[in-house]
Design an enzyme around this catalytic site. Sequence first.
Site, PDB file in Angstrom:
ATOM      1  N   ARG A   1       7.324 -11.003   5.366  1.00  0.00           N
ATOM      2  CA  ARG A   1       6.526 -10.925   6.730  1.00  0.00           C
ATOM      3  C   ARG A   1       7.385 -11.938   7.613  1.00  0.00           C
ATOM      4  O   ARG A   1       7.523 -13.190   7.195  1.00  0.00           O
ATOM      5  CB  ARG A   1       5.022 -11.138   6.810  1.00  0.00           C
ATOM      6  CG  ARG A   1       4.430  -9.962   6.153  1.00  0.00           C
ATOM      7  CD  ARG A   1       2.927 -10.074   6.088  1.00  0.00           C
ATOM      8  NE  ARG A   1       2.457  -9.031   5.191  1.00  0.00           N
ATOM      9  CZ  ARG A   1       1.190  -9.020   4.900  1.00  0.00           C
ATOM     10  NH1 ARG A   1       0.080  -9.710   5.614  1.00  0.00           N
ATOM     11  NH2 ARG A   1       0.607  -8.201   4.167  1.00  0.00           N
TER      12      ARG A   1
ATOM     13  N   GLN B   1       1.216 -10.919  -3.439  1.00  0.00           N
ATOM     14  CA  GLN B   1      -0.359 -10.814  -3.361  1.00  0.00           C
ATOM     15  C   GLN B   1      -0.781 -10.361  -4.655  1.00  0.00           C
ATOM     16  O   GLN B   1       0.002  -9.755  -5.365  1.00  0.00           O
ATOM     17  CB  GLN B   1      -0.529  -9.680  -2.390  1.00  0.00           C
ATOM     18  CG  GLN B   1      -0.178  -9.970  -0.796  1.00  0.00           C
ATOM     19  CD  GLN B   1      -0.159  -8.703  -0.063  1.00  0.00           C
ATOM     20  OE1 GLN B   1       0.139  -7.498  -0.379  1.00  0.00           O
ATOM     21  NE2 GLN B   1      -1.127  -9.068   0.987  1.00  0.00           N
TER      22      GLN B   1
ATOM     23  N   HIS C   1      -8.580  -1.691  -0.225  1.00  0.00           N
ATOM     24  CA  HIS C   1      -7.385  -2.864  -0.226  1.00  0.00           C
ATOM     25  C   HIS C   1      -7.887  -3.850  -0.812  1.00  0.00           C
ATOM     26  O   HIS C   1      -8.983  -4.249  -0.056  1.00  0.00           O
ATOM     27  CB  HIS C   1      -6.602  -2.941   0.813  1.00  0.00           C
ATOM     28  CG  HIS C   1      -5.838  -1.878   1.670  1.00  0.00           C
ATOM     29  ND1 HIS C   1      -4.858  -1.693   1.775  1.00  0.00           N
ATOM     30  CD2 HIS C   1      -6.743  -0.860   2.439  1.00  0.00           C
ATOM     31  CE1 HIS C   1      -4.470  -0.594   2.525  1.00  0.00           C
ATOM     32  NE2 HIS C   1      -5.536  -0.173   2.927  1.00  0.00           N
TER      33      HIS C   1
ATOM     34  N   ASP D   1      -2.477  -7.990  -5.512  1.00  0.00           N
ATOM     35  CA  ASP D   1      -2.730  -6.640  -4.602  1.00  0.00           C
ATOM     36  C   ASP D   1      -3.374  -5.736  -5.611  1.00  0.00           C
ATOM     37  O   ASP D   1      -2.909  -5.566  -6.615  1.00  0.00           O
ATOM     38  CB  ASP D   1      -1.556  -6.273  -3.881  1.00  0.00           C
ATOM     39  CG  ASP D   1      -2.127  -5.671  -2.599  1.00  0.00           C
ATOM     40  OD1 ASP D   1      -3.102  -5.552  -2.482  1.00  0.00           O
ATOM     41  OD2 ASP D   1      -1.120  -5.363  -2.040  1.00  0.00           O
TER      42      ASP D   1
ATOM     43  N   HIS E   1      -4.999  -1.413  -5.066  1.00  0.00           N
ATOM     44  CA  HIS E   1      -5.584  -0.299  -4.305  1.00  0.00           C
ATOM     45  C   HIS E   1      -6.148   0.737  -5.020  1.00  0.00           C
ATOM     46  O   HIS E   1      -5.816   1.149  -6.119  1.00  0.00           O
ATOM     47  CB  HIS E   1      -4.216   0.261  -3.401  1.00  0.00           C
ATOM     48  CG  HIS E   1      -3.443  -0.421  -2.577  1.00  0.00           C
ATOM     49  ND1 HIS E   1      -2.366  -1.313  -2.999  1.00  0.00           N
ATOM     50  CD2 HIS E   1      -3.838  -0.731  -1.425  1.00  0.00           C
ATOM     51  CE1 HIS E   1      -2.193  -1.902  -1.768  1.00  0.00           C
ATOM     52  NE2 HIS E   1      -2.941  -2.074  -0.905  1.00  0.00           N
TER      53      HIS E   1
ATOM     54  N   LYS F   1     -14.478  -4.680   6.407  1.00  0.00           N
ATOM     55  CA  LYS F   1     -13.972  -5.716   5.185  1.00  0.00           C
ATOM     56  C   LYS F   1     -14.560  -6.725   4.904  1.00  0.00           C
ATOM     57  O   LYS F   1     -15.503  -7.071   5.626  1.00  0.00           O
ATOM     58  CB  LYS F   1     -12.484  -6.022   6.015  1.00  0.00           C
ATOM     59  CG  LYS F   1     -12.620  -7.146   7.117  1.00  0.00           C
ATOM     60  CD  LYS F   1     -11.225  -7.590   7.176  1.00  0.00           C
ATOM     61  CE  LYS F   1     -11.409  -8.591   8.552  1.00  0.00           C
ATOM     62  NZ  LYS F   1      -9.961  -9.272   8.786  1.00  0.00           N
TER      63      LYS F   1
ATOM     64  N   CYS G   1       0.902  -1.320   0.022  1.00  0.00           N
ATOM     65  CA  CYS G   1       0.046  -0.106   0.121  1.00  0.00           C
ATOM     66  C   CYS G   1       0.985   1.294  -0.014  1.00  0.00           C
ATOM     67  O   CYS G   1       0.620   2.179  -0.829  1.00  0.00           O
ATOM     68  CB  CYS G   1      -1.176   0.020   1.020  1.00  0.00           C
ATOM     69  SG  CYS G   1      -1.193  -1.237   2.248  1.00  0.00           S
TER      70      CYS G   1
END
Length: 672
Positions: A386, A404, A537, A406, A408, A491, A357
Site C-alpha cells: 500500500r 498480514q 475478513h 490474513d 477469509h 467489525k 481478499c
Amino acid sequence: MISVTLPDGSKNEYSAGITAAEIVTDIEGRKHDCVAAEIDGLEMDMATIIDSDCTVIPISGFSDEGMHILRHSAAHLLAQAITTLYPDAKPTIGPAIDRGFYYDFANLDGFGEGDLKTVQKKMHELARRNIDVERVECTEAELSEMFATNPYKMEIINDKLEDGAGSTIYRQGDWYDLCLGPHVSCTAKLMHVRLTSVSSAFWRGDQSREQLTRIYGLVEPTKDALKQTMTAMEEAKRRDHRKLGKDLQLFHVDEEVGQGLILWTPRGATIRTCLQNFISEHLTRQGYDQVYTPHIGKLDLYRTSGHFPYYQDSQYPPLVEKDMMSKLADDGCTCGELANMMAAGDIEGYMLKPMNCPHHIKIYSSQARSYRDLPLRLAEFGTVYRWEQSGEISGLTRVRGFTQDDAHLFVTEDQIADEVLGCIELVEVIFEALGMSDYRVRVGLRDQDSSKYVGDSDKWDRAEDACRKAATSLGVNWSEEPGEAAFYGPKIDFVVKDVIGREWQLGTVQVDYNLPQRFDLQYKGSDGEMHRPVMIHRAPFGSMERFCGVLIEHFAGRFPTWLAPTQVHVLTISEKQVEYGREVAAVLKDAGVRVELDDGDDTIGKKIRMHRKFQPAYMLILGDDEATQRTVSIRARNGDQKAGIGLDEFLKELKGEIDSKAATPSLVPSQD
RNA sequence: GCCACCGUGGCUUAGAGGUAUAGCACCUCAUUGGUAAUGAGGAGGUCGCGAGUUCAAAUCUCGCCGGUGGCUCCA
C-alpha cells in the site's frame, strides 16, 4: 444560608456568596491538590460564587478531569508566553489532549524545536508570578472587539456562538483567550510544564486551509509527577523497536530498496518465523486451510472488487503491460491521460495486491460450492503493498509492504456468530501466550440513520449482535463504536496495551456483505437453491511487521526463550575449553536449540558484555571446572548464575521451557 | 504530501570555509583469562545525493533522497 451537599453525601451550611474554593478548602483542608470543583455535575472554576443549594465535588489535579483542566490551562499559559515573545503570532486553538496539550499558532513561521527552551522559560516565569486566572463574561460585541485582530478567533466566534449570544474569556494578566473553561485559579498551579515538540497542523484539520505551527507540551500537578512522566517517556524511547531493531540486528530498511519496505535480517526473521508457526498451528487446529496466492493480480480483478480505481491514491501505481507501455510512449501519452485510460478500463495491466481478499475469493469460486463446504476458511500470510504517505511511514508499524496474518471465511448467515467467536479465540490464545493480557476490543457498528451501508438491516442486526456476543465472551473491556463499521459490515478491532501502558491497534475481524455480491459468490443450500455466502475478513494481529514491532517494544528486546533469535550463547573462558565449547554447542544445536558459540580469545568479562546486547535467554560459561565435570554454568539476563549443571539436565529443562512457550526464562532462580 | 529538525566509516560521535576527530565493532600479534571492556599495532570515511557561491565547502545557498516529531489519511 445555603445547604451544600458534599461528596460523602453529608450536607453543610454556608453563607450565600461563598466561593467554590472556600468550600473545597473546608472539605479537603488547606493543603489540597484540587484545581476546580464539580458543582451540580458541572465542572466549574474555584472562584465560582455559590449562592444557592447545590452539590460540590472537588476535582483533584491528579484525576482525569483535573489533569484535563491543568492541561488546558497550560495551553493558555503557552499562548500567553508565545504572544509575549512573538507579538505577531495569532493563537488559534489550544486544547488538552490525552498526553498533555498543544496550541496552534498562525504567524509563527520558522519557529523550531530550538525555540522551545525560551518559550518554556517564559512559561515558568509567568507561572512563578502567580497571576490570577479570571473568568469574564462578555457580550458578542465585546468579543468582536477584543478579538478583532485575530481572524481565527473571529471565525470561532461567528461559527460557534449563536447570534447575539455572548461567551466567556479567561484573563490572566494582560493576556486573555476566548474559552469556556474551567481553568485553574492561578498560574502557579502550572509550574510543572515541559514543552516537548513542534509540528504543523492545518487550521481546523483542513488541508486546504492555513498551515499553523503546533507546539506540544506536558504538564503535571507536581514535580515528582512530571519527573515520572519524563522517565516513562525515556523508557519508551529505550524500548523503541527501531532502535532495538538496529541494536539486536532484527531488521533493516534500506534507502535504496525503498521507504517502508522491510528487510528481515536473520535474527528478526527467526522471531517472525516462530510467531508464524505458532499461529499456523492454531489455524490448523481451528480448521483453516492455508493457501498461497501471487503478489499481483490483473486490474480487472480490482475493478470487480471495487478497489481500483477507488483507492488509487493509496496503492502503488499499476504495472502496465509491455506492449501497451511502448505504444503509449510512442504516442506521447501523458501521465494524466494514462491514469484516465486505466480508470476507464481502456488499458490492461497488473496491480501489486493491496489486500488478499480478491485472490481468496477466486479460490472460493474456482469450484461449485455447497452448504456442506461451509464454512470455508482460507488462510494465508499474505504480503500486500500500500502506498502510505511518506510522512506516515515509520519502523515496522507503518510500512508500504507487509504480510498480514490474513484469512477469509466464507460462511452461511447462521455461521457468522460461531466463526466470529472462533477468530476471537485465536487472539485470546496468542495474546495469553505472549503475556499481553491487557487488551480491549472495539465493536464497530453502523450508525442507524445512514444509508451508506450495503446489505439489509436485519442481516446487519444479526451480524452486529454476533460481534457483540463474541466480544462479551472474551471477558475483556469492549466498547460499541457506532458509525465505525465499514460500509460493507460490522467489525471488531483489537487494541493491546503493552507493559508500559501504550495502546496499539492490531488486527480486525470484519463481516462483509459486499464482496460476495460484487463477485457474485454462491453456494447451493440444503433446499437446493443457490444462496450467497457472507465473508469474514480477519487479520487478528494486523501484520507480522507491526505485530513484531509491538512485541519488540513489549519485551524490550528480551524475548521469551521460544522466540529469542538466539536462545543460548556458549562462551568459553580460555582456549583450553574450545573443544568442550564446540561439543556443547553441537549438542544443543542438534536438539534444535538456536545457539551461538564464542570460542574467541576475548576475556570472559568482555564476551559477556558483547553478547548481552543480543539478549539471548541464557549464556553458558564454560571454564576448566565445567569441561572436566562436563557441566555448564548458566547466566541469566539479569546476571543471576547457576553453576555445575549437567549438560543433559540443562538441555532437558531448556527444551521444556521452549516447548511450553514460557513467557519468561526461568532456569536460573533469582538470587534476591 | 505538508511543517520543523536532522543526515560524518557497521554503531555512537568531534569538527560551523582550508579535503576530517575519537570510542566501540573489525583485522593482526602478544596474552589463556572465571561472570558488564587484557595490551599493542593495523585497516576502514571524498562527510546522504546533485548543482551553485568561493582561490578553497563536511562546513554557506538551492534542489532532491532518507530519518525523527507531528498534521492528514487508512480497504
